[in-house]
Write a protein that holds these residues in place. Structure first.
Motif, PDB file in Angstrom:
ATOM      1  N   LYS A 175      82.121  50.552  43.595  1.00  0.00           N
ATOM      2  CA  LYS A 175      81.332  50.433  44.816  1.00  0.00           C
ATOM      3  C   LYS A 175      80.246  51.501  44.776  1.00  0.00           C
ATOM      4  CE  LYS A 175      85.500  49.136  47.298  1.00  0.00           C
ATOM      5  NZ  LYS A 175      86.474  49.541  48.302  1.00  0.00           N
ATOM      6  N   ALA A 176      79.012  51.109  45.107  1.00  0.00           N
ATOM      7  CA  ALA A 176      77.889  52.040  45.066  1.00  0.00           C
ATOM      8  C   ALA A 176      77.105  51.974  46.368  1.00  0.00           C
ATOM      9  CB  ALA A 176      76.983  51.720  43.888  1.00  0.00           C
ATOM     10  N   SER A 177      76.619  53.143  46.766  1.00  0.00           N
ATOM     11  CA  SER A 177      75.867  53.243  48.004  1.00  0.00           C
ATOM     12  C   SER A 177      74.847  54.380  47.881  1.00  0.00           C
ATOM     13  CB  SER A 177      76.845  53.539  49.150  1.00  0.00           C
ATOM     14  OG  SER A 177      76.177  53.622  50.372  1.00  0.00           O
ATOM     15  N   ILE A 178      73.703  54.204  48.524  1.00  0.00           N
ATOM     16  CA  ILE A 178      72.695  55.271  48.538  1.00  0.00           C
ATOM     17  C   ILE A 178      73.171  56.353  49.506  1.00  0.00           C
ATOM     18  CG2 ILE A 178      70.300  55.880  49.112  1.00  0.00           C
ATOM     19  CD1 ILE A 178      70.448  54.078  46.676  1.00  0.00           C
TER      20      ILE A 178
ATOM     21  N   TYR B 257      71.461  59.599  49.440  1.00  0.00           N
ATOM     22  CA  TYR B 257      70.348  60.536  49.669  1.00  0.00           C
ATOM     23  C   TYR B 257      69.091  59.923  49.072  1.00  0.00           C
ATOM     24  CZ  TYR B 257      67.501  64.771  49.004  1.00  0.00           C
ATOM     25  OH  TYR B 257      66.490  65.706  49.016  1.00  0.00           O
ATOM     26  N   THR B 258      67.964  60.167  49.731  1.00  0.00           N
ATOM     27  CA  THR B 258      66.677  59.776  49.173  1.00  0.00           C
ATOM     28  C   THR B 258      65.746  60.971  49.209  1.00  0.00           C
ATOM     29  OG1 THR B 258      66.050  58.933  51.352  1.00  0.00           O
ATOM     30  CG2 THR B 258      66.770  57.315  49.728  1.00  0.00           C
ATOM     31  N   GLY B 259      65.070  61.184  48.095  1.00  0.00           N
ATOM     32  CA  GLY B 259      63.983  62.154  48.024  1.00  0.00           C
ATOM     33  C   GLY B 259      62.681  61.375  48.048  1.00  0.00           C
ATOM     34  N   ARG B 260      61.645  61.920  47.436  1.00  0.00           N
ATOM     35  CA  ARG B 260      60.365  61.215  47.403  1.00  0.00           C
ATOM     36  C   ARG B 260      60.406  60.051  46.403  1.00  0.00           C
ATOM     37  NH1 ARG B 260      55.718  60.761  45.097  1.00  0.00           N
ATOM     38  NH2 ARG B 260      56.024  62.267  43.423  1.00  0.00           N
ATOM     39  N   THR B 261      60.911  60.337  45.180  1.00  0.00           N
ATOM     40  CA  THR B 261      60.971  59.303  44.128  1.00  0.00           C
ATOM     41  C   THR B 261      62.386  59.081  43.611  1.00  0.00           C
ATOM     42  OG1 THR B 261      60.556  60.881  42.335  1.00  0.00           O
ATOM     43  CG2 THR B 261      58.614  59.860  43.355  1.00  0.00           C
ATOM     44  N   SER B 262      63.332  59.862  44.104  1.00  0.00           N
ATOM     45  CA  SER B 262      64.705  59.784  43.592  1.00  0.00           C
ATOM     46  C   SER B 262      65.684  59.410  44.697  1.00  0.00           C
ATOM     47  CB  SER B 262      65.115  61.114  42.965  1.00  0.00           C
ATOM     48  OG  SER B 262      65.197  62.115  43.960  1.00  0.00           O
ATOM     49  N   MET B 263      66.836  58.956  44.233  1.00  0.00           N
ATOM     50  CA  MET B 263      67.924  58.586  45.126  1.00  0.00           C
ATOM     51  C   MET B 263      69.218  59.088  44.522  1.00  0.00           C
ATOM     52  SD  MET B 263      66.561  54.714  45.146  1.00  0.00           S
ATOM     53  CE  MET B 263      65.847  55.085  43.557  1.00  0.00           C
ATOM     54  N   VAL B 264      70.150  59.509  45.363  1.00  0.00           N
ATOM     55  CA  VAL B 264      71.497  59.821  44.900  1.00  0.00           C
ATOM     56  C   VAL B 264      72.379  58.642  45.283  1.00  0.00           C
ATOM     57  CG1 VAL B 264      73.508  61.326  45.136  1.00  0.00           C
ATOM     58  CG2 VAL B 264      71.208  62.317  45.050  1.00  0.00           C
ATOM     59  N   VAL B 265      73.000  58.072  44.259  1.00  0.00           N
ATOM     60  CA  VAL B 265      73.884  56.918  44.459  1.00  0.00           C
ATOM     61  C   VAL B 265      75.327  57.400  44.304  1.00  0.00           C
ATOM     62  CG1 VAL B 265      74.535  54.621  43.644  1.00  0.00           C
ATOM     63  CG2 VAL B 265      72.135  55.363  43.519  1.00  0.00           C
ATOM     64  N   GLY B 266      76.110  57.250  45.337  1.00  0.00           N
ATOM     65  CA  GLY B 266      77.534  57.549  45.267  1.00  0.00           C
ATOM     66  C   GLY B 266      78.265  56.358  44.679  1.00  0.00           C
ATOM     67  N   VAL B 267      79.092  56.599  43.665  1.00  0.00           N
ATOM     68  CA  VAL B 267      79.850  55.526  43.018  1.00  0.00           C
ATOM     69  C   VAL B 267      81.332  55.850  43.115  1.00  0.00           C
ATOM     70  CG1 VAL B 267      80.279  54.285  40.859  1.00  0.00           C
ATOM     71  CG2 VAL B 267      77.953  55.046  41.408  1.00  0.00           C
ATOM     72  N   ARG B 268      82.102  54.907  43.619  1.00  0.00           N
ATOM     73  CA  ARG B 268      83.560  55.038  43.706  1.00  0.00           C
ATOM     74  C   ARG B 268      84.196  53.976  42.811  1.00  0.00           C
ATOM     75  NH1 ARG B 268      87.683  56.977  47.268  1.00  0.00           N
ATOM     76  NH2 ARG B 268      89.490  55.607  47.257  1.00  0.00           N
ATOM     77  N   VAL B 269      85.202  54.399  42.037  1.00  0.00           N
ATOM     78  CA  VAL B 269      85.896  53.496  41.129  1.00  0.00           C
ATOM     79  C   VAL B 269      87.369  53.428  41.530  1.00  0.00           C
ATOM     80  CG1 VAL B 269      86.526  53.031  38.731  1.00  0.00           C
ATOM     81  CG2 VAL B 269      84.337  54.141  39.250  1.00  0.00           C
ATOM     82  N   GLU B 270      87.866  52.209  41.687  1.00  0.00           N
ATOM     83  CA  GLU B 270      89.284  51.981  41.973  1.00  0.00           C
ATOM     84  C   GLU B 270      89.809  50.973  40.962  1.00  0.00           C
ATOM     85  OE1 GLU B 270      89.217  50.426  45.948  1.00  0.00           O
ATOM     86  OE2 GLU B 270      89.093  52.418  46.852  1.00  0.00           O
ATOM     87  N   SER B 271      91.094  51.083  40.672  1.00  0.00           N
ATOM     88  CA  SER B 271      91.730  50.053  39.855  1.00  0.00           C
ATOM     89  C   SER B 271      92.765  49.355  40.720  1.00  0.00           C
ATOM     90  CB  SER B 271      92.390  50.647  38.610  1.00  0.00           C
ATOM     91  OG  SER B 271      93.480  51.457  38.972  1.00  0.00           O
TER      92      SER B 271
ATOM     93  N   SER C 289      71.559  48.196  50.604  1.00  0.00           N
ATOM     94  CA  SER C 289      71.573  48.228  49.133  1.00  0.00           C
ATOM     95  C   SER C 289      72.964  48.438  48.555  1.00  0.00           C
ATOM     96  CB  SER C 289      70.622  49.309  48.623  1.00  0.00           C
ATOM     97  OG  SER C 289      70.930  50.542  49.202  1.00  0.00           O
ATOM     98  N   ARG C 290      73.972  48.491  49.432  1.00  0.00           N
ATOM     99  CA  ARG C 290      75.349  48.662  48.954  1.00  0.00           C
ATOM    100  C   ARG C 290      75.685  47.571  47.952  1.00  0.00           C
ATOM    101  NH1 ARG C 290      78.420  49.471  53.955  1.00  0.00           N
ATOM    102  NH2 ARG C 290      77.397  51.487  53.918  1.00  0.00           N
ATOM    103  N   THR C 291      76.359  47.967  46.876  1.00  0.00           N
ATOM    104  CA  THR C 291      76.650  47.046  45.784  1.00  0.00           C
ATOM    105  C   THR C 291      78.086  47.241  45.324  1.00  0.00           C
ATOM    106  OG1 THR C 291      74.355  47.346  45.084  1.00  0.00           O
ATOM    107  CG2 THR C 291      75.818  46.305  43.515  1.00  0.00           C
ATOM    108  N   SER C 292      78.736  46.170  44.891  1.00  0.00           N
ATOM    109  CA  SER C 292      80.075  46.305  44.315  1.00  0.00           C
ATOM    110  C   SER C 292      80.248  45.283  43.199  1.00  0.00           C
ATOM    111  CB  SER C 292      81.164  46.137  45.375  1.00  0.00           C
ATOM    112  OG  SER C 292      81.169  44.831  45.878  1.00  0.00           O
ATOM    113  N   ILE C 293      81.087  45.655  42.239  1.00  0.00           N
ATOM    114  CA  ILE C 293      81.437  44.736  41.159  1.00  0.00           C
ATOM    115  C   ILE C 293      82.928  44.866  40.883  1.00  0.00           C
ATOM    116  CG2 ILE C 293      79.183  44.615  40.025  1.00  0.00           C
ATOM    117  CD1 ILE C 293      80.176  46.630  37.972  1.00  0.00           C
ATOM    118  N   THR C 294      83.511  43.790  40.434  1.00  0.00           N
ATOM    119  CA  THR C 294      84.920  43.776  40.034  1.00  0.00           C
ATOM    120  C   THR C 294      84.987  43.154  38.647  1.00  0.00           C
ATOM    121  OG1 THR C 294      85.607  43.499  42.339  1.00  0.00           O
ATOM    122  CG2 THR C 294      87.227  42.937  40.643  1.00  0.00           C
TER     123      THR C 294
END
Length: 181
Positions: free
Chosen positions: A77-80, A82-96, A10-15
């Motif tokens: 850049k975003a990545s999962i 942590y997962t709980g039962r109904t929730s997820m923690v998404v780590g987001v990193r921003v670079e310029s 599910s890793r995602t990135s945008i520029t």
């Protein structure tokens, strides 16, 4: 739907190119615009993992480390983590990235808690996280610790549990004056 998924699935990135319309009065890219992009990529990552609509439940600490200039590329850049039962923690990193020099700067990182919803708005279960390496384990454990720390803090300062005498000593030396009745 799979019972467990890797973060890589599910890793995602945008520029995106930062334009003058994204700037604040100081001529830098507005932090609110960056936060909006961060929320969008967290949504995309969480939705990809859960295969459902997701909402932002909370954002854990956003420190703006370096300004983003108009004309820079911003890479999110975003990545999962942590997962709980109904929730997820998404780590987001921003670079310029300066498109002329190629110089990259880490601008900020943050953690978005996202909750999966069904078509009626009810919370639904998400696939667990399949951890494949030490970094994945570290991220999962850190997210769990952050969650427990927030719960302890919220409980300690809840109206029912708050003890003013304990707090007075804690506030000694702070830029505050007490004028309590």
């Amino acid at each position: 739907m799979k019972k467990y998924k890797t973060a890589k699935e599910s890793r995602t990135s945008i520029t995106e190119l930062m334009q003058p319309s994204h700037s604040n009065f100081g001529g830098k890219v507005h932090g609110g615009y960056i936060l909006s992009l961060m929320d969008q990529i967290a949504f995309a990552c969480a939705s990809k993992h859960s295969q459902s609509y997701c909402v932002t439940a909370s954002v854990n600490r956003v420190d703006f480390l370096n300004p983003v200039e108009v004309g820079d590329l911003i890479i999110l850049k975003a990545s999962i983590n942590y997962t709980g039962r109904t929730s997820m923690v998404v780590g987001v990193r921003v670079e310029s990235e300066n498109i002329i020099t190629g110089q990259k700067k880490h601008c900020n990182s943050s953690y978005f808690t996202m909750v999966a919803k069904d078509e009626k708005g009810k919370n639904i279960a998400v696939p667990g996280l399949l951890i494949k390496d030490e970094q994945g384990m570290r991220r999962f454990a850190r997210s769990k610790e952050r969650k427990l720390s927030a719960l302890r803090r919220d409980t300690k300062y809840d109206t029912k549990n708050f003890k003013m005498n304990e707090c007075l000593a804690y506030l000694n030396g702070e830029n505050v004056k007490m004028d309590l009745d």
